[in-house]
Structures are given as C-alpha cells and as structure tokens.
Scaffold this motif. Structure first.
Motif, PDB file in Angstrom:
ATOM      1  N   ILE A  15       1.101  -1.689   0.507  1.00 20.24           N
ATOM      2  CA  ILE A  15       0.092   0.065  -0.130  1.00 20.24           C
ATOM      3  C   ILE A  15       1.195   1.627  -0.057  1.00 20.24           C
ATOM      4  O   ILE A  15       0.673   1.984  -0.692  1.00 20.24           O
ATOM      5  N   VAL A  16       2.055   1.548   0.672  1.00 16.60           N
ATOM      6  CA  VAL A  16       2.601   2.632   0.697  1.00 16.60           C
ATOM      7  C   VAL A  16       4.080   2.657  -0.749  1.00 16.60           C
ATOM      8  O   VAL A  16       3.716   4.049  -0.893  1.00 16.60           O
ATOM      9  N   VAL A  17       4.174   1.407  -1.314  1.00 11.53           N
ATOM     10  CA  VAL A  17       5.025   1.790  -2.172  1.00 11.53           C
ATOM     11  C   VAL A  17       3.233   2.077  -3.447  1.00 11.53           C
ATOM     12  O   VAL A  17       4.076   3.640  -4.320  1.00 11.53           O
ATOM     13  N   ALA A  18       2.868   1.487  -3.768  1.00  9.25           N
ATOM     14  CA  ALA A  18       1.161   2.627  -4.318  1.00  9.25           C
ATOM     15  C   ALA A  18       0.617   3.805  -4.470  1.00  9.25           C
ATOM     16  O   ALA A  18       1.368   4.606  -5.226  1.00  9.25           O
ATOM     17  N   LEU A  19       1.166   4.308  -2.503  1.00 11.70           N
ATOM     18  CA  LEU A  19       0.934   5.278  -2.677  1.00 11.70           C
ATOM     19  C   LEU A  19       2.070   6.626  -3.011  1.00 11.70           C
ATOM     20  O   LEU A  19       2.136   7.959  -3.444  1.00 11.70           O
ATOM     21  N   PHE A  20       3.021   5.789  -2.941  1.00 16.43           N
ATOM     22  CA  PHE A  20       4.399   6.653  -3.666  1.00 16.43           C
ATOM     23  C   PHE A  20       4.334   6.710  -4.630  1.00 16.43           C
ATOM     24  O   PHE A  20       4.619   8.585  -5.107  1.00 16.43           O
ATOM     25  N   VAL A  21       3.556   5.765  -5.606  1.00 18.08           N
ATOM     26  CA  VAL A  21       3.863   6.447  -7.627  1.00 18.08           C
ATOM     27  C   VAL A  21       2.142   7.215  -7.060  1.00 18.08           C
ATOM     28  O   VAL A  21       2.754   7.919  -8.245  1.00 18.08           O
ATOM     29  N   VAL A  22       1.629   6.914  -7.109  1.00 20.05           N
ATOM     30  CA  VAL A  22       0.450   7.872  -7.220  1.00 20.05           C
ATOM     31  C   VAL A  22       0.358   9.019  -7.178  1.00 20.05           C
ATOM     32  O   VAL A  22       0.336  10.304  -7.650  1.00 20.05           O
ATOM     33  N   ALA A  23       1.726   9.476  -6.062  1.00 19.26           N
ATOM     34  CA  ALA A  23       2.153  10.796  -5.691  1.00 19.26           C
ATOM     35  C   ALA A  23       3.095  11.439  -6.729  1.00 19.26           C
ATOM     36  O   ALA A  23       2.837  12.658  -7.273  1.00 19.26           O
ATOM     37  N   ILE A  24       3.828  10.172  -7.183  1.00 22.39           N
ATOM     38  CA  ILE A  24       5.261  10.951  -8.049  1.00 22.39           C
ATOM     39  C   ILE A  24       4.042  11.193  -9.956  1.00 22.39           C
ATOM     40  O   ILE A  24       4.478  12.400 -10.445  1.00 22.39           O
ATOM     41  N   LEU A  25       3.200  10.530 -10.478  1.00 20.81           N
ATOM     42  CA  LEU A  25       2.839  10.910 -11.755  1.00 20.81           C
ATOM     43  C   LEU A  25       1.457  12.174 -11.335  1.00 20.81           C
ATOM     44  O   LEU A  25       1.618  12.542 -11.641  1.00 20.81           O
ATOM     45  N   ALA A  26       0.613  12.273  -9.941  1.00 18.20           N
ATOM     46  CA  ALA A  26       0.206  13.764  -9.630  1.00 18.20           C
ATOM     47  C   ALA A  26       1.115  14.977 -10.490  1.00 18.20           C
ATOM     48  O   ALA A  26       0.361  15.463 -10.412  1.00 18.20           O
ATOM     49  N   ILE A  27       1.878  14.753  -9.168  1.00 18.64           N
ATOM     50  CA  ILE A  27       3.202  15.632  -9.644  1.00 18.64           C
ATOM     51  C   ILE A  27       3.955  15.956 -11.014  1.00 18.64           C
ATOM     52  O   ILE A  27       3.891  17.321 -11.581  1.00 18.64           O
ATOM     53  N   ALA A  28       3.968  15.044 -11.499  1.00 13.24           N
ATOM     54  CA  ALA A  28       4.595  15.030 -12.488  1.00 13.24           C
ATOM     55  C   ALA A  28       3.221  15.575 -13.640  1.00 13.24           C
ATOM     56  O   ALA A  28       3.333  16.464 -14.782  1.00 13.24           O
ATOM     57  N   TYR A  29       2.218  15.467 -13.731  1.00 11.31           N
ATOM     58  CA  TYR A  29       0.666  16.037 -14.677  1.00 11.31           C
ATOM     59  C   TYR A  29       0.710  17.309 -13.662  1.00 11.31           C
ATOM     60  O   TYR A  29       0.737  18.121 -14.417  1.00 11.31           O
ATOM     61  N   LEU A  30       0.596  18.059 -12.796  1.00 12.14           N
ATOM     62  CA  LEU A  30       0.500  19.183 -12.787  1.00 12.14           C
ATOM     63  C   LEU A  30       1.930  19.996 -12.780  1.00 12.14           C
ATOM     64  O   LEU A  30       1.035  20.901 -13.700  1.00 12.14           O
TER      65      LEU A  30
END
Length: 283
Positions: A110-125
């Motif tokens: 779960i921790v790894v998945a949340l970390f990946v989602v955070a990186i993708l969100a920053i790249a999109y912004l």
C-alpha cells in the motif's frame, strides 16, 4: 375463523367490499387476505408482514389499525430475534485475528502504491503549467467581434392602441364562483356544510390515491355507483347536483381525496376513515 378475522370480515361486508376491492386498496395478495380472515398466518412470509397486513386491512375497512393490533395482540404472532451460537461467535473472533495478520502483509504494498500515485500527480501538475511571461511579439492576431443590440422601435400612438385592444381581446375574463361554503358542525366522522349563492352546484373529488366513493341524496338514493373503488389514475370525479337539497359525499379514505364545490376547496378533518360530508344547498 379467529375473532380478529371475524371482526375484519364483518367490517368489510358492512361496506359492501369484496376481497378483490381490499386487494386493490392495499395491494395485498388475496391469499394473504383470506389467511387473515381465517386466522391462518402460516401462509405469510413472517410475523412482521402479518402485523403490517392486518393494519392495512383494518384501515381499508375504516377501522383503526393500531387499536386492532392492540386488541387482538394475543392472536397475532410476534417476531423474535435470533441470537448467535457459540460456534458463530468463536468463528467471528478467529476471522478478526486473521484479518490483522493479512493487513500487516499487504501494508508495504500500500505504501509503495501511494508513493507512485504521488509522483504521477506531481508530474501531471508540472505538465499543465502555462508559461508565466509570454513574449509580446509571439501573440497572434485575434478577431474581436462586438455584438450590438438593435434599439427597440417605439410604436406610434395608433399602434399602441391596436396592441392594447388585441391584448384585451386575448385575455379571457376570469370566472369567479359565487357559491358560499359555510361549515356548521363536525361530529365524529360527519361534517356538515351549507351551500348558497350559485344557481348551479358541481361537486368535484380530486383523487391522490385509491379510495371508494359514494354520493347520496337525502332520500338515500345512490347517485354514483355504490362503493366503487376509484384510483389515482381516474384523477377526479365530478358530479352536478340536480336540485337544491341535502347530499352526502362519503370518502373511504379522507386523506386521499380533495373535495371542491364549484372549484372552491372544502376544508374538513382527515382524522377518521371513512368520512361523511353533508352539503345542504339553499338560496
């Protein structure tokens, strides 16, 4: 036949209602209605439905459902709550402990998945950000369209007069009813009213649900089909009183119908079913 079933059947026959009429009013299947009259509750889904069906049956024949349930509570089955067995309780406890171990196993994922989602969100912004200062000479020419509103032309004096005359011709004259409705008294399920003023009187009953209706003159003659069950699909029933005198309007369910005299609504209590409205028409 039980005492409860006999009481309900007597009330139904006094109102000239068949089992089919009760089914139309309550939406309860005929086999359950027969079971209530015969005291056979085994054919019904459960004790909860028995109480609900008995209350609806009683109200459909003009009785108080809560009073009927209280009076014949010894005949009506009571629902009981099932308690969990020791085996079920121990199984629940074992399942809870197993769930805690399973959570510890998947927590790193779960921790790894949340970390990946955070990186993708920053790249999109970052990809969506527009340049703050754009060079002036790179801005292309754009076409600006301004819509102007045409001034309204003022009609001349003759045109104004013609417009006013045409509007007066198109506006229908309001028809106002001259009938006067006076409530004289209310006794139990009976309410009494005096009508005067108009040379013609029409009674309109606007239905909001299923109900049976009847209209009688002072000689006791039925002016509508006796005890017919009307539905909300009929929308309304209108009857022109033939002459001056006293008329009785009987409503099976007073809260499912609105009564109008020449389009004037009659206010009456809805605390009892059925309800009788007596109208005395004089000039």
């Amino acid at each position: 036949m039980s005492e409860l079933g006999a009481r309900l059947r007597q009330a139904r026959t006094e109102r000239n209602l068949s089992i089919e009429d009760i089914q139309a009013l309550t939406k309860i299947q005929k086999r359950y209605l027969h079971g209530i009259e015969e005291g056979n509750y085994d054919s019904m889904p459960g004790p909860f439905y028995v109480r609900a069906f008995v209350r609806q049956y009683a109200e459909a024949v003009g009785l108080n459902g809560d009073e009927i349930l209280d009076t014949y509570k010894s005949e009506i089955p009571v629902a009981t709550k099932a308690t969990p067995t020791p085996t079920q309780a121990s199984t629940s406890r074992r399942t809870y402990r197993g769930g805690g171990n399973r959570l510890m196993e998947i927590f790193p994922m779960i921790v790894v998945a949340l970390f990946v989602v955070a990186i993708l969100a920053i790249a999109y912004l970052l990809s969506q950000r527009a340049p703050v200062d754009a060079p002036v000479d790179e801005v292309g020419d754009s076409e600006i369209i301004i819509e102007t509103q045409q001034p309204e032309t003022t009609p001349s004096g003759e045109e104004e007069e013609e417009t006013e005359e045409s509007q007066q011709e198109q506006e229908p004259e309001e028809q106002t009813s001259q009938v006067t409705i006076t409530e004289t008294s209310t006794q139990g399920e009976n309410s009494y009213f005096d009508l005067s003023g108009d040379e013609e009187i029409a009674v309109r009953i606007q239905l909001t649900g299923d109900s049976w209706l009847s209209i009688q003159n002072e000689a006791g003659q039925e002016l509508l089909e006796s005890a017919r069950v009307y539905t909300a699909a009929d929308e309304s029933v209108t009857f022109d009183l033939p002459a001056q005198g006293t008329y009785r309007v009987r409503l099976g369910f007073s809260d499912r119908a609105n009564v109008f005299i020449n389009d004037q609504q009659v206010e009456y209590p809805t605390s009892s079913n059925p309800r009788n409205l007596f109208f005395t028409w004089t000039n």
